[in-house]
Structure formats: C-alpha cells, structure tokens
Design a protein around this motif. Sequence first.
Motif, PDB file in Angstrom:
ATOM      1  N   UNK A   1      51.481 -72.299  42.923  1.00 21.88           N
ATOM      2  CA  UNK A   1      51.379 -73.140  44.113  1.00 21.88           C
ATOM      3  C   UNK A   1      51.126 -72.329  45.378  1.00 21.88           C
ATOM      4  N   UNK A   2      51.346 -71.023  45.303  1.00 23.80           N
ATOM      5  CA  UNK A   2      51.144 -70.142  46.447  1.00 23.80           C
ATOM      6  C   UNK A   2      50.572 -68.815  45.952  1.00 23.80           C
ATOM      7  N   UNK A   3      50.082 -68.043  46.865  1.00 27.03           N
ATOM      8  CA  UNK A   3      49.593 -66.715  46.542  1.00 27.03           C
ATOM      9  C   UNK A   3      50.802 -65.807  46.268  1.00 27.03           C
ATOM     10  N   UNK A   4      50.757 -65.061  45.170  1.00 25.47           N
ATOM     11  CA  UNK A   4      51.897 -64.261  44.735  1.00 25.47           C
ATOM     12  C   UNK A   4      51.508 -62.793  44.664  1.00 25.47           C
ATOM     13  N   UNK A   5      52.308 -61.930  45.269  1.00 19.03           N
ATOM     14  CA  UNK A   5      52.152 -60.485  45.138  1.00 19.03           C
ATOM     15  C   UNK A   5      52.954 -60.062  43.912  1.00 19.03           C
ATOM     16  N   UNK A   6      52.304 -59.633  42.822  1.00 23.85           N
ATOM     17  CA  UNK A   6      53.046 -59.304  41.599  1.00 23.85           C
ATOM     18  C   UNK A   6      54.079 -58.191  41.784  1.00 23.85           C
ATOM     19  N   UNK A   7      53.880 -57.304  42.751  1.00 26.39           N
ATOM     20  CA  UNK A   7      54.832 -56.221  42.983  1.00 26.39           C
ATOM     21  C   UNK A   7      56.065 -56.708  43.746  1.00 26.39           C
ATOM     22  N   UNK A   8      55.967 -57.846  44.437  1.00 22.50           N
ATOM     23  CA  UNK A   8      57.085 -58.439  45.171  1.00 22.50           C
ATOM     24  C   UNK A   8      56.955 -59.963  45.166  1.00 22.50           C
ATOM     25  N   UNK A   9      57.123 -60.609  44.021  1.00 28.56           N
ATOM     26  CA  UNK A   9      56.875 -62.051  43.956  1.00 28.56           C
ATOM     27  C   UNK A   9      57.907 -62.903  44.678  1.00 28.56           C
TER      28      UNK A   9
ATOM     29  N   UNK B   1      56.579 -63.964  32.417  1.00 31.66           N
ATOM     30  CA  UNK B   1      55.466 -63.104  32.820  1.00 31.66           C
ATOM     31  C   UNK B   1      56.013 -61.790  33.343  1.00 31.66           C
ATOM     32  N   UNK B   2      55.430 -60.700  32.870  1.00 30.01           N
ATOM     33  CA  UNK B   2      55.832 -59.359  33.271  1.00 30.01           C
ATOM     34  C   UNK B   2      54.626 -58.659  33.899  1.00 30.01           C
ATOM     35  N   UNK B   3      54.592 -58.510  35.238  1.00 34.95           N
ATOM     36  CA  UNK B   3      53.454 -57.817  35.846  1.00 34.95           C
ATOM     37  C   UNK B   3      53.482 -56.326  35.513  1.00 34.95           C
ATOM     38  N   UNK B   4      52.302 -55.755  35.335  1.00 36.11           N
ATOM     39  CA  UNK B   4      52.184 -54.318  35.089  1.00 36.11           C
ATOM     40  C   UNK B   4      52.216 -53.609  36.439  1.00 36.11           C
ATOM     41  N   UNK B   5      53.190 -52.726  36.619  1.00 40.30           N
ATOM     42  CA  UNK B   5      53.354 -51.971  37.864  1.00 40.30           C
ATOM     43  C   UNK B   5      53.190 -50.490  37.534  1.00 40.30           C
ATOM     44  N   UNK B   6      52.258 -49.820  38.214  1.00 43.14           N
ATOM     45  CA  UNK B   6      52.023 -48.398  38.019  1.00 43.14           C
ATOM     46  C   UNK B   6      52.180 -47.713  39.376  1.00 43.14           C
TER      47      UNK B   6
END
Length: 148
Positions: A40-48, A104-109
């Motif tokens: 429903x909104x724009x999501x930053x995967x590193x800080x959702x 959901x698990x975002x990939x963080x590098x």
Amino acid sequence: MKFILSLALSAFAVPVMAVSVTQVNCKTIEGRETVRILFDKSVNPAQPWTGFGYFGASLEVKVVNSRQSYKRSDVRMSPIKSYDDVDMRGDAQGFDGGALYLQLYPEIVNGQATGKFTGQLFVNDLDARAYYDFRSEGRTPGLVCVGQ
C-alpha cells in the motif's frame, strides 16, 4: 567514453532501484506458480518499519500456463520479530477455518538492500477453495523474489 558513462549510470541504477519497492514479484522453486505482493506504500527493504507499525498489501498467486489464480487484498504486513528487524510477515483476517501466512526476507549486503527477497507463503482459503503451500524446505526458500 559512452561505455564509461553507461557503466557509471548502471552502477547507480541498482542501488536506486533497491531503495524502495512498491511490489515484490516471486517465483516458486518449482516454477509452476508466480506470486505478486503489492504494498500500500513504498517500502525501503533495509528499514521497512520506519514510522509505521504495519501496512497493507495485496497478494496474487497465478499458476503458470493456467487461468487459475488467487487474489487477496487485505494482507496486513508487520515485523516478524521487532520493529528493528527487516523481515516481514503478512497475514489476513476474515477466514472461517482457513489461514494466510506470508514471510518475506529482504537480502541485505553491507547494510544495503539488493532488491532481492526470499520468503514463504501458506494459503488455506476455504471460501475461495484455494490452497497453496510454498514454505521453505531445508535450505531452499519457498519463494525467490525481486522488488520493483
């Protein structure tokens, strides 16, 4: 010169794409189904979870080479563990004896989101007569996804 310019622009294109996502497109390991999650909104995967306790999403499951599909627009996304965590869980209300559970698990590098996700999905919707079980098995994720 053009090559160097295009290389420089492409280097910046990947991080910009991964900064925020509005949808996640997934495939199952078997490749017979696709899953799309629209936030429903724009999501930053590193800080959702910055400034939000939870947010809504829509879910669509399609079987490849078939007209069979499943849609649900009342998925509620929340953190799996705490608001400092990047991992997301989604569930839906209103089931009589059924369930929907998404992870959901975002990939963080190096502290940066790559735009890739892994996850799992379980749907048992008795009203729609829909059952999907894309849970992880061993070290293999149930879903492999890319954010857009």
